[in-house]
Write an enzyme that holds these catalytic residues in place. Structure first.
Site, PDB file in Angstrom:
ATOM      1  N   ASP A  72       0.769  -1.245   0.000  1.00 45.68           N
ATOM      2  CA  ASP A  72       0.000   0.000   0.000  1.00 45.68           C
ATOM      3  C   ASP A  72       0.801   1.298   0.000  1.00 45.68           C
ATOM      4  OD1 ASP A  72      -1.490  -2.219   0.575  1.00 45.68           O
ATOM      5  OD2 ASP A  72      -2.691  -1.307   2.137  1.00 45.68           O
ATOM      6  N   GLU A 103       1.714  -9.213  11.574  1.00 49.32           N
ATOM      7  CA  GLU A 103       1.604  -8.825  10.163  1.00 49.32           C
ATOM      8  C   GLU A 103       2.989  -8.428   9.639  1.00 49.32           C
ATOM      9  OE1 GLU A 103      -0.859  -5.390   9.879  1.00 49.32           O
ATOM     10  OE2 GLU A 103      -1.268  -5.644   7.739  1.00 49.32           O
TER      11      GLU A 103
HETATM   12  C1  GLC Z   1      -2.747  -4.674   3.955  1.00 47.72           C
HETATM   13  C2  GLC Z   1      -1.576  -5.108   3.092  1.00 47.72           C
HETATM   14  C3  GLC Z   1      -2.074  -5.997   1.964  1.00 47.72           C
HETATM   15  C4  GLC Z   1      -2.876  -7.161   2.534  1.00 47.72           C
HETATM   16  C5  GLC Z   1      -3.979  -6.678   3.465  1.00 47.72           C
HETATM   17  C6  GLC Z   1      -4.655  -7.805   4.233  1.00 47.72           C
HETATM   18  O1  GLC Z   1      -3.616  -3.865   3.244  1.00 47.72           O
HETATM   19  O2  GLC Z   1      -0.880  -4.009   2.593  1.00 47.72           O
HETATM   20  O3  GLC Z   1      -1.006  -6.467   1.188  1.00 47.72           O
HETATM   21  O4  GLC Z   1      -3.392  -7.926   1.520  1.00 47.72           O
HETATM   22  O5  GLC Z   1      -3.453  -5.797   4.428  1.00 47.72           O
HETATM   23  O6  GLC Z   1      -3.716  -8.543   4.944  1.00 47.72           O
END
Ligand code: GLC
Length: 445
Positions: free
Chosen positions: A181, A418
């Site tokens: 992102d 994450e």
């Molecule tokens: C965030 C990350 C993306 C991922 C999402 C759900 O938006 O940047 O890559 O798919 O979270 O985990």
């Protein structure tokens, strides 16, 4: 051996337990609070993690995702769990069912896409199914027969709708489509996005991650939401997006993933006697998009770069995306060795202050580097997994093994975060993230 905390056996058990906990029935939420729905590339990685536990359940995950495929072939980046709130922008803000002719009538989805890693999941499912008896093998084979046309349609959509000029690079109209992102890769392209007035909103992410410094800023968010309004204006029409969007980039990492996925799917197709014409088409895509990646590379370093379609400028950044050619292959051997040395050297995995020798999202020596801020520096375990899997596939067993060992040491804290602070190893963002557990399960499977 684990660095601290959990042994491998305990870790595998906890990862399996986590996926069970995030299981909503026929989809696994990307994370329990922050991401209570299904994300496209998360779902593929989750299926990779489910495959050693239950081939049947892994198949269900991909089936749910593919049931939300758009009529034009696009796999949307979010499939919303019905009746679940707590995420913004949700279905009402995207308004795809009302606006987009190609959106499915059943499940509610977002209107953009995400990196095409799904063929890798299909391959892992088939691999695991071979270790089982006839019934499980039949489930995997039946899935492939049934979904083969959808998988081909997905790849065909990317090759046609997102490579309009045929130069072998995938165009994106939102940074979210890259999966990375707020990566510094997109700073230049976003700088030219002039956000108009967007309907009011309240960010839900900050309610779940208390420390705002680990998340994109409000200014970044305003642009993200403005791009949605631009898409809605043209009703998510593929052709119209190409000119309507003020953010348009060629993403070299997604392109490399696509080339790799086309190759993987083509090989699956060969092994399972899928239609020859499809297999040929996939091989052609693999060649075209690999060439597209190589055309962006620096002849000396092998590093790849993105392209800003609006300003007509190349965007070279010291981020993991520069290693795109290592995913799809094709560099001259000497240049490839140089790029591997950069990956393993002090700019990335070999930086002397790193807690674990895994690739940070942005190089710690780059001036864009911020160790706690999302895609601007932290280590994302799922990216470590992707590189380790690809390296193994390319026959680099030792390198793959090292990434796996270091990735597991990092994960042994049991938080399944994450992302992680590269120097201290502090877990950041959402805890109990499904794809982090999935990476661990595949490594230990
Ligand atoms: C965030 C990350 C993306 C991922 C999402 C759900 O938006 O940047 O890559 O798919 O979270 O985990």
């Amino acid at each position: 051996m684990p660095d601290r905390g959990f042994t491998h056996t305990q870790l595998a058990a906890r990862a399996a337990y986590l996926l069970r906990g995030n299981d909503l029935g026929t989809m696994t939420s990307a994370a329990p609070k922050l991401y209570p729905h299904m994300w496209s590339w998360d779902a593929a990685f989750v299926a990779v993690g489910l495959a050693p536990l239950s081939v049947e359940r892994a198949v269900v995950e991909l089936d749910t995702l593919l049931s939300a495929q758009w009529r034009n072939g696009m796999i949307p980046h979010i499939v919303f769990a019905s009746g679940v709130d707590g995420y913004f922008p949700g279905p009402a803000r995207w308004a795809c069912t009302d606006l987009a002719a190609a959106a499915p009538r059943g499940p509610q989805t977002s209107g953009i896409t995400q990196p095409p890693v799904h063929a890798i999941a299909v391959q892992r499912i088939l691999d695991h199914s071979r270790r089982h008896g006839r019934t499980t093998r039949a489930v995997a084979e039946e899935f492939l027969d049934r979904r083969w046309p959808d998988l081909v349609r997905w790849h065909r959509w990317l090759a046609r709708a997102r490579d309009l000029d045929g130069n072998g690079r995938i165009a994106l109209y939102h940074g979210w489509e890259s999966g990375m992102d707020n990566s510094p890769r997109w700073d230049a392209a976003y700088a030219n996005v002039v956000a108009g007035a967007v309907p009011t909103f309240r960010r839900e992410d900050l309610a779940h991650v208390g420390d705002a410094s680990q998340r994109p800023t409000d200014a970044e968010y305003a642009r993200y939401l403005w791009l949605l309004e631009e898409m809605k204006e043209v009703r998510y029409d593929d052709d119209a997006l190409a000119t309507a969007m003020s953010f348009a980039v060629e993403d070299v990492f997604v392109t490399a993933v696509f080339a790799l996925a086309c190759e993987v799917l083509a090989v699956i197709g060969e092994e399972h006697s899928c239609p020859n014409a499809d297999v040929r088409e996939l091989h052609e895509y693999a060649d075209r998009f690999r060439r597209g990646v190589l055309d962006t590379t620096d002849p000396r370093t092998g590093a790849a770069k993105d392209f800003d379609l609006r300003s007509g400028r190349w965007m070279a950044t010291d981020t993991i995306a520069m290693f795109a050619p290592l995913l799809c292959g094709g560099l001259p051997p000497g240049t490839e060795r140089t790029l591997v040395r950069t990956f393993e050297g002090p700019k990335f995995c070999g930086h002397p202050d790193l807690r674990y020798a895994v690739p940070p999202s942005t190089s710690p020596v780059s001036r864009d580097f911020r160790p706690r801020e999302y895609w601007r520096g932290p280590v994302w375990p799922v990216m470590t997994w992707l590189f380790s899997w690809t390296f193994a596939r390319r026959g680099w067993a030792e390198r793959a093994h090292l990434l796996r060992a270091e990735g597991l040491r990092q994960a042994s804290d049991g938080s399944f975060a994450e992302y992680y602070e590269p120097f201290t190893g502090e877990p950041l963002g959402s805890m109990q993230q499904s794809w982090t557990a999935a990476a661990v399960l595949d490594w230990l499977g």
